[in-house]
Design an enzyme around this catalytic site. Structure first.
Site, short mmCIF file in Angstrom:
data_model
loop_
_atom_site.label_atom_id
_atom_site.label_comp_id
_atom_site.label_asym_id
_atom_site.label_seq_id
_atom_site.Cartn_x
_atom_site.Cartn_y
_atom_site.Cartn_z
N CYS A 171 0.83 -1.21 0.00
CA CYS A 171 0.00 0.00 0.00
C CYS A 171 0.87 1.26 0.00
O CYS A 171 1.85 1.35 0.73
CB CYS A 171 -0.90 -0.01 1.23
SG CYS A 171 -2.14 1.30 1.23
N ARG A 225 -13.48 0.08 -4.16
CA ARG A 225 -12.88 0.21 -2.84
C ARG A 225 -12.21 1.56 -2.66
O ARG A 225 -12.21 2.13 -1.57
CB ARG A 225 -11.85 -0.91 -2.63
CG ARG A 225 -11.28 -0.97 -1.22
CD ARG A 225 -10.28 -2.10 -1.06
NE ARG A 225 -10.02 -2.37 0.34
CZ ARG A 225 -9.12 -1.72 1.08
NH1 ARG A 225 -8.40 -0.76 0.53
NH2 ARG A 225 -8.94 -2.03 2.34
#
Length: 378
Positions: free
Chosen positions: A195, A293
């Site tokens: 991430c 998302r």
């Protein structure tokens, strides 16, 4: 049961609740050459089956299976209609995995991720009808009007359905979701190995601080917290649990196991498996889930919040998970805690303290002053 490829109870209409006619198992077709035969010619007929009546306790059914030496035990009602099926494989799994998470019917707990989009409301109905135990609202930033409205909708339609919300990193974010009715929280933003949200979007929080702050607030309402991201070794699991988390999510650690999806490949003599984040451009291109998302399904230009990479093989999960469990137990032992509840209580009571470490201290705490070494953890 172990799947329709292994056994198939036969009844008129082909639906659960029909009268039991017989059963076809892998043993009936393993050496079958003529697949044009009628099923009635290869199946084990009803009169040769060992069955149990509806209402039979699980222990009684288990004893009947063991005594009959059969692989499957159909459960029928007074009208000889099929209402269930117990497999010998289930007994073996129950013996081998006694700590597995199960519901009151001894079935494995099942969770499903869903978005906060309107179209997922129909998917929610299908999930509930299929028997889902918990739904996870999958969003990179959980404190949104979309998730709050979805939580209220679910709780109004299915009051007993458990909901895990998130992701959040502050007590203020947690309050919004707890007030809406959430049953659990995922904590973490930008701390996962794949991430890059903190770098690209300039939002997020150090994972240790996030877990501590959210858990300290959520525990007042008996809402458990999941530490999501930043776990790279068993020591990080112990730290997350000590900071108030009830459990942890592990991506890269489990992505490299034999049982995870994907094929192994070799690079520079190292056995690897591909691993990518939901926020990478490749994931957004391949499916709608990633775009939803990160709220980018309507964007003409998409901004990546993750990367695609590879992880080193960790072997089978059957050897890796016991290693992680043993590591946590030894960590608690060294700390002086007999349980995870005690571990968290020690932290909140001030008996367990966290201290800042300098770069020199971190170097000192790892392997150092060696010409070469081999690190084999388990």
């Amino acid at each position: 049961s172990s799947g329709i490829n292994a056994e198939w109870p036969l009844r008129p209409g082909g639906k659960l609740g029909g009268r039991l006619l017989g059963i076809v198992t892998s043993r009936d077709i393993d050496f079958l050459d003529d697949f044009d035969q009628k099923i009635s010619e290869v199946m084990t007929p009803r009169e040769k089956l060992v069955t149990a009546k509806a209402g039979t306790s699980l222990s009684e059914a288990n004893q009947l299976l063991q005594a009959s030496k059969k692989g499957k035990l159909p459960i029928v009602n007074e009208d000889d209609q099929l209402v269930g099926l117990i497999s010998r494989t289930d007994l073996k799994k129950n013996r081998e995995f006694p700590q597995a998470s199960k519901d009151k019917n001894k079935q494995l707990l099942v969770g499903a991720a869903m978005s906060t989009h309107e179209k997922d409301k129909s998917r929610l109905d299908m999930l509930v009808n299929a028997g889902v135990d918990v739904v996870i609202l999958d969003s990179s930033q959980g404190n949104s009007i979309y998730q709050i409205d979805m939580i209220k909708y679910i709780k109004n339609r299915y009051p007993d359905l458990q909901i895990i919300g998130g992701n959040v990193v502050t007590a203020a974010q947690a309050k919004s979701l707890i007030d809406a009715g959430v049953d659990g929280l995922r904590v973490g933003m930008g701390s996962g190995s794949i991430c890059i949200t903190q770098e690209v979007m300039a939002v997020g929080r150090p994972q240790g601080t996030a877990v501590y702050r959210v858990a300290e607030y959520a525990r007042r309402f008996r809402v458990p917290v999941i530490a999501d991201g930043g776990i790279t070794c068993v020591g990080h699991i112990t730290k997350a649990l000590a900071l108030g988390a009830s459990t942890v999510m592990m991506g890269s650690l489990l992505a490299a196991t034999s049982e995870s999806p994907g094929e192994y490949f070799y690079q520079d003599g190292v056995r690897l498996k591909k691993y990518r984040g939901m926020g990478c451009l490749a994931a957004m291109k391949d499916g709608d889930g990633a775009k939803e998302r990160y709220f980018s399904d309507q964007d003409a230009i998409r901004v990546a919040q993750g990367v695609a990479g590879s992880v080193v093989d960790r072997g089978s999960i059957y050897t890796y998970i016991p290693y992680l469990v043993a590591g946590i137990q030894h960590g608690c032992q060294d700390i002086g805690s007999r349980s995870l509840f005690t571990l968290r209580s020690m932290m909140y009571d001030g008996k367990l303290k966290f201290e800042k470490r300098t770069l020199a201290a971190m170097k000192e705490g790892g392997v150092h002053s060696l010409h070469s070494y081999e690190m084999k953890l388990y």
